[in-house]
Each structure stands twice: as C-alpha cells, then as structure tokens.
Design an enzyme around this catalytic site. Sequence first.
Site, short mmCIF file in Angstrom:
data_model
loop_
_atom_site.label_atom_id
_atom_site.label_comp_id
_atom_site.label_asym_id
_atom_site.label_seq_id
_atom_site.Cartn_x
_atom_site.Cartn_y
_atom_site.Cartn_z
N ASP A 1 0.75 -1.37 0.00
CA ASP A 1 0.05 -0.20 0.12
C ASP A 1 1.00 1.30 -0.13
O ASP A 1 1.79 1.19 -0.54
CB ASP A 1 -0.92 -0.07 1.41
CG ASP A 1 -2.14 0.66 0.83
OD1 ASP A 1 -2.38 1.81 1.07
OD2 ASP A 1 -2.89 -0.20 0.62
N SER B 1 -11.40 -1.00 -0.56
CA SER B 1 -10.09 -0.79 -0.11
C SER B 1 -10.11 -1.17 1.46
O SER B 1 -9.24 -1.71 2.03
CB SER B 1 -9.49 0.74 -0.11
OG SER B 1 -8.81 0.86 -1.37
N HIS C 1 -3.90 6.11 3.81
CA HIS C 1 -4.35 4.76 3.16
C HIS C 1 -3.83 3.79 3.74
O HIS C 1 -4.52 2.62 3.85
CB HIS C 1 -4.58 4.71 1.65
CG HIS C 1 -5.37 3.73 0.82
ND1 HIS C 1 -4.89 2.59 0.67
CD2 HIS C 1 -6.48 3.83 0.57
CE1 HIS C 1 -5.78 1.77 0.13
NE2 HIS C 1 -6.95 2.69 0.15
#
Length: 749
Positions: A157, A528, A221
């Site tokens: 990620d 996600s 994220h």
Amino acid sequence: MAPKQLFRYSLLVVLLVHCTHSHSHSALTPTHKNTIDEPKPWSTSTNTYVVQTDRVSMPPEFATLDRWYSSIIATHAPDSPGHILHTYDTVMHGFAVRLTADEARRLSLVPGVSGVYKDRVHRTHTTRSPGFLGLDPSYGAWPDSDFGDGIIVGIVDSGIWPERASFNDTGLGPVRSTWKGKCEHAEGFNGSSLCNNKLVGARAFTVDIDGALTPRDLSGHGTHVSSTAAGSEVQGANLLNFSAGNAFGMAPKARIAMYKACNISICDDSAIVAAIDTAVSDGVDILSLSLGDDDNVPFPDDAMAVALFGADRHGVFVVLSGGNDGPAASSVTNVAPWMTTVGATTQDRVFPAKLRLGNGVVLTGQSLFDLKSGGRTVFRLVNSTCRPKDLTPDAVMGALVVCLGGGVGARSAQKAGAAGIVFADSDSRFWEGLVADTFQMPGLVLGRDGRDVLSTYISSATYPVATILLECETVTGRYSAPLVAAFSSRGPNALAPALLKPDIVAPGVNILAAWSGEDEYAIISGTSMACPHVAGVAALIKKQHSDWTPAMVRSALMTTAKHVNNMGSAIVDNGSFDDGAAATPLAAGAGLVLPQGAIHPGLVYDAGTHDYVDFLCTLNYTAEQMRRFVPEVTNCTSRTLPGGVGNLNYPSFVVVFDSHTRVRTLTRTVTKVSDQATETYNVTVVVPVGVKMTVTPATLVFKKKKEQRSYTVEFLNQVVKPAGAWEFGKIMWGSDDHIVVSPVAFNWN
C-alpha cells in the site's frame, strides 16, 4: 463533486481525503535487492517495464542473474538509461528498467525473456466492524485463534504511520525466528526505533512526490488498512467524537509488515511486483492489496496477477479489493482464481442528519459535520451545478447549496458565503448505505430516494426553503445492515465469466481506523476498507489451521458466509433500482464474511498450481504465455478442464446455458477438515424455476480428517430466457454440526 466521483476518487485529497479503492476525510536511502540503483530523470519517450525471465535459460557465461540482466540491457537497449530499478527472484524472476517501446519489443525477443510488461497504474481502491461480524474478546473466533497471534500480514500500500496507537506492541512476544523482514531507515523514519513486535517490517519500493524513499505514509490509506487488518486494541478511538469506542483490528495480535508500493494513490506494476516478491521472500502468511486497475487485462499480460500466482505457489493467502466502479455490471477487478476478491458492505452504524423542506417533508442523510444545528433557521435552497465558477456570492450567499448533479464545490460554496451544502449520491438507493463525509460547514449527503424528493420540491416550489438538523450522532443497531454498497464493483467476471467474482463481501462503508499526519483517525469507505477485514479474518484462520492452503482458507471464508442481514432478511443491494432487491452473488459473492464459521467450516474446496494451470489452459493461452506462470509448462495438451472453466474446484458455481446446450455437468471435490471422527453430509439445493439440479451422490460420508469425496451436479435447462439473463441458486451440504454453502449463478447466453 459528482456522485460517481464521490466514490471513485475518494481518498486522494488530504482532509476530505478521497481515493480510488476508498473514501475519506480527514537522506538515508535504504538499500536492498529491489533498489539496485537510484532513479534519475527520464526521457518522456521511455516507460518502466517489468522484464520477466526464465532463470534456467541464463547463458552459462554469466555467473549471476544480475550480470545477465545487465548484459541484456547493454546489448539490446544500449540507449536506455540502463538503471535496474528492481530485481525479482521469489514469485517470479526478472527486473524492472526504463525502456523505449522499441527497446521493450527487442527485449521481448531475447531468449530466456518470458514476458515484458509495460507499467500499468493501479490505484488504491475500526471500532464497530469486528463486533458487527460477531467477534468478541471473551468467546468465539478471537480466543479460539488467540487473536491471530504470530501470523504476519503483509500490506502492499502507501506506507505506514508507525507512531499510531494501533501499532502498539504491548503484550506481544517476539516475531518468529524464521521471519526475514526488516524495517528500513529513511529521513524521518528510524526503522529500528519505530518498528516493534507489532510492526515487524516496513520497506519502500517507490519514491514520494518530493523524491523521498521512505516507508512513511503520506496519504493515510496504508495506515488505515493496516490497522483495520491487524491493529492492536485502542481505547476511546473516534473522529470528531463520531464512532467513539474501543478500536480493534480484525486480528489484534497478528503482526504487520508494510511494503510501500504506492505514491499517495498511484501504484505502478514494477513497484507492486517488487513489494510482492520481497514480502513472500520475507515470509509473510497473508498478502493484502487494496488496489487495482479499472481495466482487466488478460492474466498473462498482468504482471501483478503473475506475481500473485507466484505468491500463491509459495503458500501465501492473497486478498484484494474488487474495485469501486459499481453498480455497473462486469466492473469487478482482480478476478483471478488464486486471488480472494472482496466487495464492500455497510455495517449497522450510521451518522444521521436531516433536511426539513419547506413543505414539511423530512429527508434523512448522513454527515460527519461536528457542530450541532437545531434546525431553527430557514435557508433558501439554491440548486447549482456546484462547479466553482457557478458558486459566486451573488448566487449562494446565505443559502443552502444543493448539488443534485454532483460537483466539487464544497470549498467554493463556503468561500462564497453559503450557509451549508447538500450532496446526493445517485447510485445509493437507501440513506443507510451512504458514504458519510466530513464537511467544513453544515452539510449532508442524501441517497437516490432523497434526491428525487428534493429535486421535485425545488422544481415545484415558488420559493424553496429548508432547515438542516445535525445532531452529531453515531447510531448503531437500529437500521438494516449490511447493504451491499452501491459503489462496490459487480460481476460477472469480464476475463472468465464462468468464475464467480467477487468472492465475498465485508464492511467497507464508513470505517474508522488509524490515519497519518495530524489526524489520529479517519472514517473512509471503499472496497479498500473491506479487503483488510478479510485479510484479518484469514489471519485468524491461519493461526487455527497453519497447514491449510490458500484455497482452503478462501473456501472456509466463502462457504460459511452470511446471507441475511441483522433483521433476518436477505442482504439488500443498495445499488439496485428495484426497491429492496436482494443482493445477488454478482454483487455479494458468497455473502458477508463470518469469522466464527470460517474457522470451523467442516468441508473445504482445495485447489493449487496444477488446478490453476488447467484453468489457464482452458482459457486457450499459449504455451509461451503459460510459462510466465509456471516456467516448466511446455504445452497445454491434456491440461484443460473438462466442461470448461466452470469445472475448476472452486467454492462457487457458474452455469452457462446457450442455444446448443441444455445440460451442464460440473464436478467438485471436498476435503473434510472437521475434528469429528465420522461425519455425514446431505445435500439440499435451491434452484430457480425452469432449471433442474441433480447432485450425485446426495450423501457424502467421511470417516476421517482430510478425507476427500467428489460429487457431480447436473444442471438441466427447461426454460427459454433472453440472452444475458441471470438467475441464482445454492448447493448446501449439511451435517449435524456444519453447513457448507456454495452460490450458483445461472447465465443464459
């Protein structure tokens, strides 16, 4: 912001942070095998390519693969910058380098080069969700699996913010001695002091926009998905006092290893493959990738798919997000059978906000605005395009701006003196399934039904007005959940229609988890966010069943999934235009992940490299293409699946009828994994009108653990339906202690 954009681009901008498989608010250089040389400015005529090689074909005059690779570049691409960016030696062999299109073509003809892949760009696609899925610290799946203690979850990620409380290692012992991962040093990131017995690895394979090569997360994220999968318990977690409570990752004692391959939300193939290669070499048990490409390309042309095939061969369970392009059909991505593909649902937590129209009608939506508004002030409603050029003080000063057609005008509206703003998500039917957003001024988001009522009122009223009521509430357990999120990408599978995708769904709407920078937490949405929920549950399964293959883990997740909501009714599709329509397997896969059942599934459907090679051969790929996955494959003779792709030993079924075929016969093999000495399973089927389903044998008797039994299913079409029609059913094997359920999708082609 346009309704569609509210989902597809939500996790890209910090603060109201918006990204592609998610939605949000809120000069030391490491050296390793995948950073052989520092990148320098490139000519605009070059691109990064992943060059895959067959190491067995290395000419004998070269002592090492690196020397062979350097010779290939010098001989066939002498004008290229020549810097090898990454080398790969675990899930595949090869390297990444900048090349022109002609140089890439020449390299593809070199003996020993299996494939040349131009970099494709992938984009990055909680306090409540563990409890919503039935996890409890005092009983069930958590204590049964020791909370996943010792299992290592690798995250590919955007990096990690290691100082967050979710990565505290209190009470955790040392990582296992076979672990080869490490925490790298970079400016502002001291790996030796920031990593611990929770965060056991942190590496970087891509540079940030400022040129820094660091595992630190600048977008939030990667931090969010890591803490969702395996974050430690944190008391009193909240965002602006919303969602307050004790936060847990799905596997609170599992360990986390971050492999940074994304620059904010942009993730290149070359970096992703390097991250996967290193993670598998380090020894991760699980790989979680909340990212993907909107365009599905054939499996042999997808470097990430090839690399993840290699990860599966090494026994690593791979889970990926399915994408945020729903509710469009065939929008699901990451669809190979060695990948577990996850869609997104709501959970039973909402943040209600109300809009009272001048005619007395009250519309409910959601909002994360953190100041109460009692609804005593009446504002005029201004319907706007919500483009910045239309949000002038003359037009919107003192008004509630209505963005029914989307737009990105919240900041411009506030600057122009608007009193508040109302957005609408045209894809989401019910307000309970909406993505809640953070607002810098009073605001809320309405669903499709609310949008239609508001639009009618504005067009019919002489002077439309409204009041806005914001209570800053977090409400749990009061509304129907889960709903399949409207944005969650749908099947059928564009690359292999006879393989059902997504596989499963998990909470992915309004998920609270750790964040980067000044914000401790963020509430964001997307597949996600659903993906790491499944990664965490897989860690619990691997702790309980360390000898299971990745396919066995996926089977356990799918065949024990939940098919009803918290009210006892069928799970609803929030993207459907049919009122209250049940979510089909094209939207929900096998159903909502259920950790307790997944740890004790009774029977599993196993598969491995041999099965996947047969699957790929059945898709008519050439021997050259097949060698990208398994170099020793010479041809596909006698390697196709009888009856087609649908005969892969998968936990779900897709049956395709056409004008030439009224009968389809598929075979499956199940393996007993329960501890009972003897166990008998009887079959029950649910079948649509016009189809006859016959299972042979109808009873399976197992006398010992790991014993296998096969069965065949004959599907007889007795009805005429228009081309493209879909219907659905189930095959259920039941014993005294277990129910093993497989969804069946019927397609008339």
